[in-house]
Scaffold this motif. Structure first.
Motif, short mmCIF file in Angstrom:
data_model
loop_
_atom_site.label_atom_id
_atom_site.label_comp_id
_atom_site.label_asym_id
_atom_site.label_seq_id
_atom_site.Cartn_x
_atom_site.Cartn_y
_atom_site.Cartn_z
N ILE A 176 84.56 44.06 19.22
CA ILE A 176 84.56 43.83 17.77
C ILE A 176 84.63 45.18 17.07
CG2 ILE A 176 83.25 42.85 15.84
CD1 ILE A 176 81.88 41.01 17.91
N ALA A 177 85.68 45.38 16.29
CA ALA A 177 85.85 46.64 15.57
C ALA A 177 85.68 46.47 14.06
CB ALA A 177 87.22 47.24 15.88
N ALA A 180 69.54 41.24 26.67
CA ALA A 180 70.61 41.05 27.65
C ALA A 180 71.18 39.64 27.59
CB ALA A 180 70.11 41.36 29.06
N THR A 181 70.30 38.65 27.46
CA THR A 181 70.75 37.26 27.40
C THR A 181 71.56 37.00 26.13
OG1 THR A 181 68.80 36.57 28.64
CG2 THR A 181 69.99 34.85 27.45
N ALA A 186 79.12 37.64 24.40
CA ALA A 186 80.35 37.89 25.15
C ALA A 186 81.07 36.57 25.43
CB ALA A 186 80.04 38.62 26.46
N ASP A 187 80.30 35.53 25.76
CA ASP A 187 80.89 34.21 26.01
C ASP A 187 81.47 33.61 24.74
OD1 ASP A 187 78.33 33.29 28.45
OD2 ASP A 187 80.20 34.40 28.67
N VAL A 188 80.81 33.87 23.60
CA VAL A 188 81.34 33.41 22.31
C VAL A 188 82.71 34.03 22.07
CG1 VAL A 188 81.06 33.59 19.80
CG2 VAL A 188 79.12 32.89 21.22
N LEU A 247 84.54 41.05 29.23
CA LEU A 247 84.02 40.69 30.54
C LEU A 247 82.50 40.53 30.45
CD1 LEU A 247 86.05 43.21 32.71
CD2 LEU A 247 86.25 40.73 32.83
N PRO A 248 81.89 39.84 31.41
CA PRO A 248 80.42 39.78 31.43
C PRO A 248 79.83 41.18 31.43
CG PRO A 248 81.35 38.27 33.04
CD PRO A 248 82.50 39.09 32.52
N GLN A 249 78.62 41.31 30.91
CA GLN A 249 77.99 42.62 30.75
C GLN A 249 77.97 43.42 32.05
OE1 GLN A 249 77.16 43.70 27.83
NE2 GLN A 249 76.06 45.58 28.31
#
Length: 482
Positions: A16-17, A41-42, A48-50, A288-290
């Protein structure tokens, strides 16, 4: 205890910029963390999934629905890039492992994340492999041909080896050691901010690629200042003895022991700046996932991907020029031209073909190219031999071999557990004179190079053996670049 706050940088790392979106996401996310039992973290994983699948969250009346609506609206308006295919495989693709029992658990964990990437095609772990940053050191990853991962190349782009061999008997190391040492002191510069005052050949700075991008233009002056310098960590320049049993394409001299100069370093601040700049862009463009974010890639068909490709290749040429500066200055001081020079990158990406004909992008992070007839150098520690090798083109290793002995201890562990006196004893026993360096580079911090070489007889043929004698490295307290 106060909950850790989600920062603007955390939001930007999701790709996100837009300033308004960063502010709104940060406000909503911190409210969720503050008002629920969800940890940082959660929350970041949900966000990230959003970004990846907003429509799933839009169907649910939950804490992240408003974020999902915003992502969908911004993407439709062109304010966010289209989502690249970043769904991780549920299981890693199979990959080859060499010298398994000497590789730490962390390296396997990192390699398995890499082999779950949707762009992964093939992979291998070299026998010197150990935990790194993103892709493990000693990791080889083949991806789709038009996808490149900046952090799988590494921060020290084009870290490489270079050896010059002289038709001078190796006993000069004993009879004229002070002369050789003085040449090292006069013609090498180490350290993070190291600069050279004189240049042997600065034509690399005239290359037109420096004008191709704004980032490269900003690095041109630094490139000139640092041309011919070496890095920190395990980077070195050293005189030693090269032993051959018969003339060969790497050392075209009769059987015997000869003087050689060996150097190890990369593209200095230029490469580090390029790596960090384009890695941040990759992380914004590929969600990508964290735990996998350092494997974010760029598409060579995109403007940013093409820029990185140009920049990486220029960094490779620049790294080679830095080594040539050192070797040419030392050769001039010695007054004798070398009979041969052998060199290779081991932090780089190449477009190559697998044995089945598939064109791929091969990332070698701490691995030596070992295609059929390809010459290279695999060093040991400062008190252990290194080897000049010829590749055998072994398909299972993706035409690769180890880039050295590999660390048996992390730097921190070595500093805690190795006594300075023990290190000095080892150096004296092997007739090594060390200038600079510290305990973290002690021979005891490395794997046994002979064990590593025994695990890759299918990959390379040994042509010559090199023993270090007069070694220069960065002084202690310098932050490691390797």
């Amino acid at each position: 205890m106060e909950t850790e706050r989600i920062t603007d940088a955390d939001i930007q790392a999701l790709g996100i910029a837009d300033e308004e979106m960063v502010w709104v996401f940060g406000r909503l996310a911190n409210a969720i963390v503050r008002n629920t039992e969800m940890d940082k973290a959660t929350a970041l994983q949900h966000m990230a999934d959003v970004m990846r699948t907003p429509f799933l969250y839009m169907q649910q009346w939950n804490k992240f629905r408003s974020m999902a609506v915003m992502v969908s609206e911004y993407r439709a308006a062109g304010k966010l890039p289209a989502v690249l295919n970043s769904t991780m495989h549920s299981e890693p693709l199979p990959y080859a492992v060499f010298g398994r029992k000497h590789i730490d658990k962390g390296a396997f964990e990192q390699m398995e994340i890499a082999m779950r990437l949707p762009i992964a095609v093939s992979g291998a772990l070299m026998p010197d492999a150990h935990t790194g940053y993103g892709l493990p050191i000693g990791g080889v990853l083949a991806t789709e041909a038009d996808k490149i991962i900046p952090f799988a190349v590494g921060v020290d782009i084009a870290c490489r080896m270079c050896m010059s061999v002289f038709d001078i008997p190796s006993n000069i190391l004993d009879t004229q050691g002070e002369l050789l040492k003085s040449l090292l002191m006069k013609h090498t510069v180490f350290g993070t901010g190291g600069k050279t005052k004189t240049k042997y050949d600065s034509s690399i700075i005239d290359r037109p690629e420096w004008e191709e991008t704004e980032k490269l233009r900003s690095l041109k002056d630094k490139a000139y200042e640092q041309l011919g310098t070496s890095g920190t960590g395990n980077h070195f320049v050293e005189w030693g003895e090269v032993e051959v049993t018969a003339p060969n394409e790497a050392v075209p001299l009769p059987a015997g022991k000869y003087l050689a100069l060996l150097s190890h370093s990369g593209s200095r601040g230029v490469g580090g700046s390029i790596a960090n700049y384009y890695s941040r862009i990759a992380e914004r463009k590929t969600t990508l996932p964290q735990h996998a974010k350092h494997f974010a890639w760029l598409d060579l068909n995109s403007e940013e991907g093409f820029e990185y490709w140009i920049s990486m290749n220029l960094a490779g040429e620049y790294a080679a020029a830095c080594h040539h500066e050192i070797h040419n200055k030392m050769t001039k001081g010695l007054g004798v031209h070398p009979v041969s020079r052998v060199e290779n990158h081991h932090n780089f990406a190449w477009q190559e073909q697998l044995a089945n004909g598939t064109t791929v992008m091969v990332h070698r992070k701490g691995a030596t190219p070992a295609a059929t007839q390809h010459l290279g150098i695999i060093p040991g520690s400062m008190a252990a031999p290194g080897y000049v090798v010829k590749g055998k083109g072994y398909a299972a290793s993706i035409n690769s071999a180890s880039h050295g002995a590999g660390r048996a201890m992390s730097r921190a562990e070595a500093m805690r557990s190795i006594e300075k006196g023990d290190m000095q004893y080892e150096l004296k026993r092997h007739k090594i004179e060390l200038i600079g360096g510290d305990i973290d580079e002690s021979p005891m911090a490395y794997k046994d190079i002979n064990t590593v070489m025994a695990a890759q007889t299918d990959m390379v043929e040994v042509l010559a053996k090199f023993k270090p004698r007069i070694v220069r490295m960065a002084y202690s307290k310098e932050r490691s670049e390797d």
